[in-house]
Design a protein around this motif. Structure first.
Motif, PDB file in Angstrom:
ATOM      1  N   ASP A   8       0.840  -1.210   0.000  1.00 35.96           N
ATOM      2  CA  ASP A   8       0.000   0.000   0.000  1.00 35.96           C
ATOM      3  C   ASP A   8       0.872   1.254   0.000  1.00 35.96           C
ATOM      4  O   ASP A   8       0.603   2.219  -0.722  1.00 35.96           O
ATOM      5  N   THR A   9       1.905   1.225   0.824  1.00 37.78           N
ATOM      6  CA  THR A   9       2.798   2.383   0.916  1.00 37.78           C
ATOM      7  C   THR A   9       3.522   2.622  -0.402  1.00 37.78           C
ATOM      8  O   THR A   9       3.598   3.752  -0.892  1.00 37.78           O
ATOM      9  N   LEU A  10       4.036   1.548  -0.983  1.00 39.68           N
ATOM     10  CA  LEU A  10       4.718   1.658  -2.275  1.00 39.68           C
ATOM     11  C   LEU A  10       3.760   2.165  -3.341  1.00 39.68           C
ATOM     12  O   LEU A  10       4.130   2.985  -4.188  1.00 39.68           O
ATOM     13  N   GLY A  11       2.528   1.641  -3.295  1.00 39.21           N
ATOM     14  CA  GLY A  11       1.527   2.054  -4.273  1.00 39.21           C
ATOM     15  C   GLY A  11       1.219   3.542  -4.176  1.00 39.21           C
ATOM     16  O   GLY A  11       1.120   4.243  -5.197  1.00 39.21           O
ATOM     17  N   GLU A  12       1.092   4.034  -2.949  1.00 39.98           N
ATOM     18  CA  GLU A  12       0.813   5.465  -2.752  1.00 39.98           C
ATOM     19  C   GLU A  12       1.974   6.324  -3.261  1.00 39.98           C
ATOM     20  O   GLU A  12       1.763   7.352  -3.923  1.00 39.98           O
ATOM     21  N   GLN A  13       3.180   5.889  -2.944  1.00 37.22           N
ATOM     22  CA  GLN A  13       4.350   6.664  -3.378  1.00 37.22           C
ATOM     23  C   GLN A  13       4.495   6.649  -4.898  1.00 37.22           C
ATOM     24  O   GLN A  13       4.822   7.677  -5.513  1.00 37.22           O
ATOM     25  N   LEU A  14       4.262   5.476  -5.502  1.00 38.85           N
ATOM     26  CA  LEU A  14       4.318   5.382  -6.967  1.00 38.85           C
ATOM     27  C   LEU A  14       3.247   6.246  -7.617  1.00 38.85           C
ATOM     28  O   LEU A  14       3.498   6.947  -8.604  1.00 38.85           O
ATOM     29  N   TYR A  15       2.050   6.184  -7.050  1.00 37.57           N
ATOM     30  CA  TYR A  15       0.927   6.946  -7.607  1.00 37.57           C
ATOM     31  C   TYR A  15       1.248   8.442  -7.611  1.00 37.57           C
ATOM     32  O   TYR A  15       0.963   9.144  -8.592  1.00 37.57           O
ATOM     33  N   GLU A  16       1.849   8.927  -6.534  1.00 38.56           N
ATOM     34  CA  GLU A  16       2.191  10.360  -6.438  1.00 38.56           C
ATOM     35  C   GLU A  16       3.218  10.753  -7.497  1.00 38.56           C
ATOM     36  O   GLU A  16       3.178  11.872  -8.015  1.00 38.56           O
ATOM     37  N   LEU A  17       4.129   9.825  -7.823  1.00 34.84           N
ATOM     38  CA  LEU A  17       5.133  10.117  -8.844  1.00 34.84           C
ATOM     39  C   LEU A  17       4.564  10.025 -10.256  1.00 34.84           C
ATOM     40  O   LEU A  17       4.970  10.768 -11.159  1.00 34.84           O
ATOM     41  N   ILE A  18       3.626   9.083 -10.440  1.00 34.92           N
ATOM     42  CA  ILE A  18       3.067   8.850 -11.781  1.00 34.92           C
ATOM     43  C   ILE A  18       1.988   9.873 -12.129  1.00 34.92           C
ATOM     44  O   ILE A  18       1.828  10.257 -13.293  1.00 34.92           O
ATOM     45  N   LEU A  19       1.255  10.340 -11.124  1.00 34.17           N
ATOM     46  CA  LEU A  19       0.108  11.239 -11.355  1.00 34.17           C
ATOM     47  C   LEU A  19       0.454  12.467 -12.199  1.00 34.17           C
ATOM     48  O   LEU A  19      -0.275  12.784 -13.149  1.00 34.17           O
ATOM     49  N   PRO A  20       1.555  13.180 -11.916  1.00 38.20           N
ATOM     50  CA  PRO A  20       1.874  14.362 -12.740  1.00 38.20           C
ATOM     51  C   PRO A  20       2.207  14.006 -14.186  1.00 38.20           C
ATOM     52  O   PRO A  20       1.980  14.817 -15.086  1.00 38.20           O
ATOM     53  N   LYS A  21       2.725  12.795 -14.404  1.00 39.47           N
ATOM     54  CA  LYS A  21       3.146  12.390 -15.744  1.00 39.47           C
ATOM     55  C   LYS A  21       1.964  11.881 -16.580  1.00 39.47           C
ATOM     56  O   LYS A  21       1.865  12.159 -17.773  1.00 39.47           O
ATOM     57  N   HIS A  22       1.070  11.100 -15.931  1.00 31.68           N
ATOM     58  CA  HIS A  22      -0.056  10.486 -16.642  1.00 31.68           C
ATOM     59  C   HIS A  22      -1.313  10.589 -15.769  1.00 31.68           C
ATOM     60  O   HIS A  22      -1.781   9.567 -15.231  1.00 31.68           O
ATOM     61  N   PRO A  23      -1.863  11.782 -15.630  1.00 30.99           N
ATOM     62  CA  PRO A  23      -2.996  11.976 -14.709  1.00 30.99           C
ATOM     63  C   PRO A  23      -4.227  11.136 -15.046  1.00 30.99           C
ATOM     64  O   PRO A  23      -4.943  10.709 -14.145  1.00 30.99           O
ATOM     65  N   ASP A  24      -4.478  10.888 -16.325  1.00 27.33           N
ATOM     66  CA  ASP A  24      -5.692  10.169 -16.722  1.00 27.33           C
ATOM     67  C   ASP A  24      -5.642   8.675 -16.382  1.00 27.33           C
ATOM     68  O   ASP A  24      -6.683   8.052 -16.151  1.00 27.33           O
ATOM     69  N   ILE A  25      -4.446   8.096 -16.388  1.00 25.34           N
ATOM     70  CA  ILE A  25      -4.328   6.650 -16.181  1.00 25.34           C
ATOM     71  C   ILE A  25      -3.326   6.313 -15.078  1.00 25.34           C
ATOM     72  O   ILE A  25      -2.760   5.222 -15.049  1.00 25.34           O
ATOM     73  N   ALA A  26      -3.113   7.236 -14.173  1.00 29.27           N
ATOM     74  CA  ALA A  26      -2.131   7.028 -13.107  1.00 29.27           C
ATOM     75  C   ALA A  26      -2.469   5.787 -12.280  1.00 29.27           C
ATOM     76  O   ALA A  26      -1.584   5.002 -11.913  1.00 29.27           O
TER      77      ALA A  26
END
Length: 225
Positions: A8-26
């Motif tokens: 869960d922690t890794l997922g949250e951290q990854l999501y925060e990094l991916i969101l700015p790059k690919h907001p629609d499919i993060a």
């Protein structure tokens, strides 16, 4: 529970990094990357280049799995997928594990029935298990090939040499050592033929004996001069 918390922690951290790059499919991309082993995910969080490379592979796999550019579930038309497209999708997913043997492992898994391969595309946990098993198999094959190449050739040569000596001794006991040594200079296929064909062996022994006599006579002639 610790493992679940870590994921869960890794997922949250990854999501925060991916969101700015690919907001629609993060969310979708995060889910795909979470299929990878934990140590790989930790490295991605520390290394942006590694993360970007994994994202590119995930995007390629996602686009191929949908086939229409819309990021929807790949299961919609999975039953009608061609063998080539299945192979490509499987290759992309396996490539995310960065094993260094993507092509070999893909080939191994594609030997299964189509239904089993399709299941791998939709079951990340099963795919990871199969990839690990394939890696173990490749490792074992590598060790066995090394053992065989080092030992079997040596063992075979020894067996042929011993058998050949015994056969030559029956034909010409006086010169069996020298004749066997000469015959062993032949390739292994020819030696096998000699062991299988008594008449052929006798001819080879006579030729070798003649060669030895000629060599002996030549030596004597040179000595006398």
């Amino acid at each position: 529970m610790e493992d679940e918390t870590d994921v869960d922690t890794l997922g949250e951290q990854l999501y925060e990094l991916i969101l700015p790059k690919h907001p629609d499919i993060a969310g979708k991309l995060t889910g795909m990357l979470l299929e990878l082993p934990g140590p790989v995910l930790v490295q991605m969080l520390k290394n942006e280049a590694l993360l970007n490379e994994a994202l590119e592979r995930a995007l390629t796999a996602l686009q191929r799995s949908t086939g229409n550019g819309n990021f929807t579930s790949p299961d919609n038309d999975v039953a009608s997928a061609s063998s080539d497209s299945i192979g490509e999708r499987l290759y992309d997913l396996i490539d995310l594990y960065d094993t260094g043997h993507t092509q070999k492992i893909t080939g191994m898994l594609l030997e299964q029935k189509k239904e089993a391969v399709l299941q791998l595309l939709s079951d990340p946990a099963l795919l990871e298990k199969k990839v690990k098993l394939a890696m173990e198999t490749l490792k074992q094959q590598g060790e066995e090939e090394t053992d065989v190449s080092e030992n079997s050739d040596k063992d075979e040569a020894e067996v042929i040499g011993e058998t050949l000596f015994a056969r030559v001794q029956q034909i010409d006991s006086a010169h069996c050592s020298d004749i066997t040594g000469m015959l062993l200079e032949m390739d292994s296929d020819t030696l096998r033929q000699l062991l299988d064909d008594r008449a052929m062996l006798e001819v080879a022994v006579q030729r070798a004996k003649s060669a030895l006599e000629d060599l002996s006579n030549q030596t004597c002639s040179e000595t006398s001069h």
